[in-house]
Design a protein around this motif. Sequence first.
Motif, PDB file in Angstrom:
ATOM      1  N   VAL A  12      36.412  29.953  41.630  1.00 36.10           N
ATOM      2  CA  VAL A  12      36.250  29.696  40.200  1.00 36.10           C
ATOM      3  C   VAL A  12      37.010  30.745  39.393  1.00 36.10           C
ATOM      4  CG1 VAL A  12      34.555  29.666  38.322  1.00 36.10           C
ATOM      5  CG2 VAL A  12      34.083  28.434  40.436  1.00 36.10           C
ATOM      6  N   LEU A  13      36.963  31.991  39.821  1.00 33.53           N
ATOM      7  CA  LEU A  13      37.690  33.050  39.125  1.00 33.53           C
ATOM      8  C   LEU A  13      39.197  32.802  39.173  1.00 33.53           C
ATOM      9  CD1 LEU A  13      37.540  35.717  37.583  1.00 33.53           C
ATOM     10  CD2 LEU A  13      37.544  36.900  39.787  1.00 33.53           C
ATOM     11  N   ARG A  14      39.699  32.382  40.319  1.00 32.62           N
ATOM     12  CA  ARG A  14      41.133  32.057  40.431  1.00 32.62           C
ATOM     13  C   ARG A  14      41.495  30.901  39.495  1.00 32.62           C
ATOM     14  NH1 ARG A  14      39.840  32.940  45.836  1.00 32.62           N
ATOM     15  NH2 ARG A  14      39.744  30.706  46.251  1.00 32.62           N
ATOM     16  N   SER A  15      40.614  29.927  39.413  1.00 31.35           N
ATOM     17  CA  SER A  15      40.848  28.787  38.528  1.00 31.35           C
ATOM     18  C   SER A  15      40.837  29.220  37.059  1.00 31.35           C
ATOM     19  CB  SER A  15      39.779  27.723  38.786  1.00 31.35           C
ATOM     20  OG  SER A  15      40.039  26.560  38.071  1.00 31.35           O
ATOM     21  N   ALA A  16      39.922  30.115  36.703  1.00 32.64           N
ATOM     22  CA  ALA A  16      39.873  30.642  35.335  1.00 32.64           C
ATOM     23  C   ALA A  16      41.158  31.414  35.030  1.00 32.64           C
ATOM     24  CB  ALA A  16      38.655  31.541  35.154  1.00 32.64           C
ATOM     25  N   LEU A  17      41.622  32.197  35.974  1.00 31.42           N
ATOM     26  CA  LEU A  17      42.878  32.930  35.794  1.00 31.42           C
ATOM     27  C   LEU A  17      44.018  31.968  35.478  1.00 31.42           C
ATOM     28  CD1 LEU A  17      44.812  35.359  35.987  1.00 31.42           C
ATOM     29  CD2 LEU A  17      44.777  35.066  38.462  1.00 31.42           C
ATOM     30  N   ASN A  18      44.099  30.877  36.208  1.00 30.61           N
ATOM     31  CA  ASN A  18      45.153  29.895  35.974  1.00 30.61           C
ATOM     32  C   ASN A  18      45.043  29.277  34.583  1.00 30.61           C
ATOM     33  OD1 ASN A  18      46.267  30.296  38.498  1.00 30.61           O
ATOM     34  ND2 ASN A  18      45.021  28.727  39.459  1.00 30.61           N
ATOM     35  N   LEU A  19      43.818  28.982  34.147  1.00 31.65           N
ATOM     36  CA  LEU A  19      43.642  28.398  32.821  1.00 31.65           C
ATOM     37  C   LEU A  19      44.006  29.389  31.725  1.00 31.65           C
ATOM     38  CD1 LEU A  19      42.744  25.961  31.154  1.00 31.65           C
ATOM     39  CD2 LEU A  19      40.418  26.898  31.213  1.00 31.65           C
ATOM     40  N   PHE A  20      43.544  30.625  31.848  1.00 33.58           N
ATOM     41  CA  PHE A  20      43.904  31.644  30.860  1.00 33.58           C
ATOM     42  C   PHE A  20      45.427  31.850  30.828  1.00 33.58           C
ATOM     43  CE2 PHE A  20      39.467  33.501  31.369  1.00 33.58           C
ATOM     44  CZ  PHE A  20      39.055  33.137  30.097  1.00 33.58           C
ATOM     45  N   TRP A  21      46.061  31.794  31.973  1.00 30.58           N
ATOM     46  CA  TRP A  21      47.510  31.967  32.047  1.00 30.58           C
ATOM     47  C   TRP A  21      48.218  30.854  31.286  1.00 30.58           C
ATOM     48  CZ3 TRP A  21      50.659  35.754  33.577  1.00 30.58           C
ATOM     49  CH2 TRP A  21      52.006  35.455  33.765  1.00 30.58           C
ATOM     50  N   ASP A  60      41.723  41.524  36.007  1.00 31.85           N
ATOM     51  CA  ASP A  60      41.665  42.416  37.170  1.00 31.85           C
ATOM     52  C   ASP A  60      42.270  41.725  38.393  1.00 31.85           C
ATOM     53  OD1 ASP A  60      40.475  44.539  35.843  1.00 31.85           O
ATOM     54  OD2 ASP A  60      38.441  44.010  36.461  1.00 31.85           O
ATOM     55  N   LEU A  61      41.898  40.457  38.597  1.00 36.87           N
ATOM     56  CA  LEU A  61      42.430  39.705  39.733  1.00 36.87           C
ATOM     57  C   LEU A  61      43.947  39.584  39.630  1.00 36.87           C
ATOM     58  CD1 LEU A  61      42.058  37.971  42.270  1.00 36.87           C
ATOM     59  CD2 LEU A  61      41.646  36.008  40.744  1.00 36.87           C
ATOM     60  N   TYR A  62      44.433  39.287  38.441  1.00 34.01           N
ATOM     61  CA  TYR A  62      45.880  39.176  38.234  1.00 34.01           C
ATOM     62  C   TYR A  62      46.573  40.496  38.591  1.00 34.01           C
ATOM     63  CZ  TYR A  62      50.372  38.883  35.927  1.00 34.01           C
ATOM     64  OH  TYR A  62      51.714  38.917  35.661  1.00 34.01           O
ATOM     65  N   VAL A  66      49.434  41.063  41.431  1.00 30.85           N
ATOM     66  CA  VAL A  66      50.788  41.480  41.057  1.00 30.85           C
ATOM     67  C   VAL A  66      51.102  42.868  41.572  1.00 30.85           C
ATOM     68  CG1 VAL A  66      52.262  42.052  39.093  1.00 30.85           C
ATOM     69  CG2 VAL A  66      50.873  39.991  39.048  1.00 30.85           C
ATOM     70  N   SER A  67      50.157  43.770  41.419  1.00 35.58           N
ATOM     71  CA  SER A  67      50.429  45.173  41.693  1.00 35.58           C
ATOM     72  C   SER A  67      50.020  45.635  43.078  1.00 35.58           C
ATOM     73  CB  SER A  67      49.708  46.051  40.670  1.00 35.58           C
ATOM     74  OG  SER A  67      49.982  45.625  39.375  1.00 35.58           O
ATOM     75  N   GLY A  68      49.040  45.005  43.653  1.00 33.68           N
ATOM     76  CA  GLY A  68      48.539  45.438  44.948  1.00 33.68           C
ATOM     77  C   GLY A  68      48.047  46.874  44.888  1.00 33.68           C
ATOM     78  N   THR A  69      48.367  47.642  45.884  1.00 34.11           N
ATOM     79  CA  THR A  69      47.906  49.019  45.990  1.00 34.11           C
ATOM     80  C   THR A  69      48.437  49.894  44.868  1.00 34.11           C
ATOM     81  OG1 THR A  69      47.868  48.741  48.376  1.00 34.11           O
ATOM     82  CG2 THR A  69      47.756  50.991  47.550  1.00 34.11           C
ATOM     83  N   ALA A  70      49.665  49.692  44.465  1.00 38.93           N
ATOM     84  CA  ALA A  70      50.246  50.511  43.392  1.00 38.93           C
ATOM     85  C   ALA A  70      49.466  50.330  42.103  1.00 38.93           C
ATOM     86  CB  ALA A  70      51.705  50.143  43.177  1.00 38.93           C
TER      87      ALA A  70
END
Length: 83
Positions: A12-21, A60-62, A66-70
């Motif tokens: 659901v969080l991934r889906s929300a990220l896509n909608l916000f994007w 945060d998920l995005y 995108v950034s991974g460990t960095a």
Amino acid sequence: MPRTKEFDPDAVLRSALNLFWRKGYEATSIQDLVDHLGIGRASMYATFGTKHDLYLRALDLYCERVSGTAGATLFPKTTRWRQ
């Protein structure tokens, strides 16, 4: 005894990220989220809090994607967006 969630909060969080994007924060209504996520309004609030809280978690998920460990090193979760 609390009910078991009938949905995967991570999905659901991934889906929300896509909608916000796609729509942006301001243009995304609560009803848009409920319709897109396929969960009830009460479940959304109980799991993620407010629209703003959900947006911050999606952000945060995005950043993790995108950034991974960095990104985690440069922007620790405790200070990234929650000031």
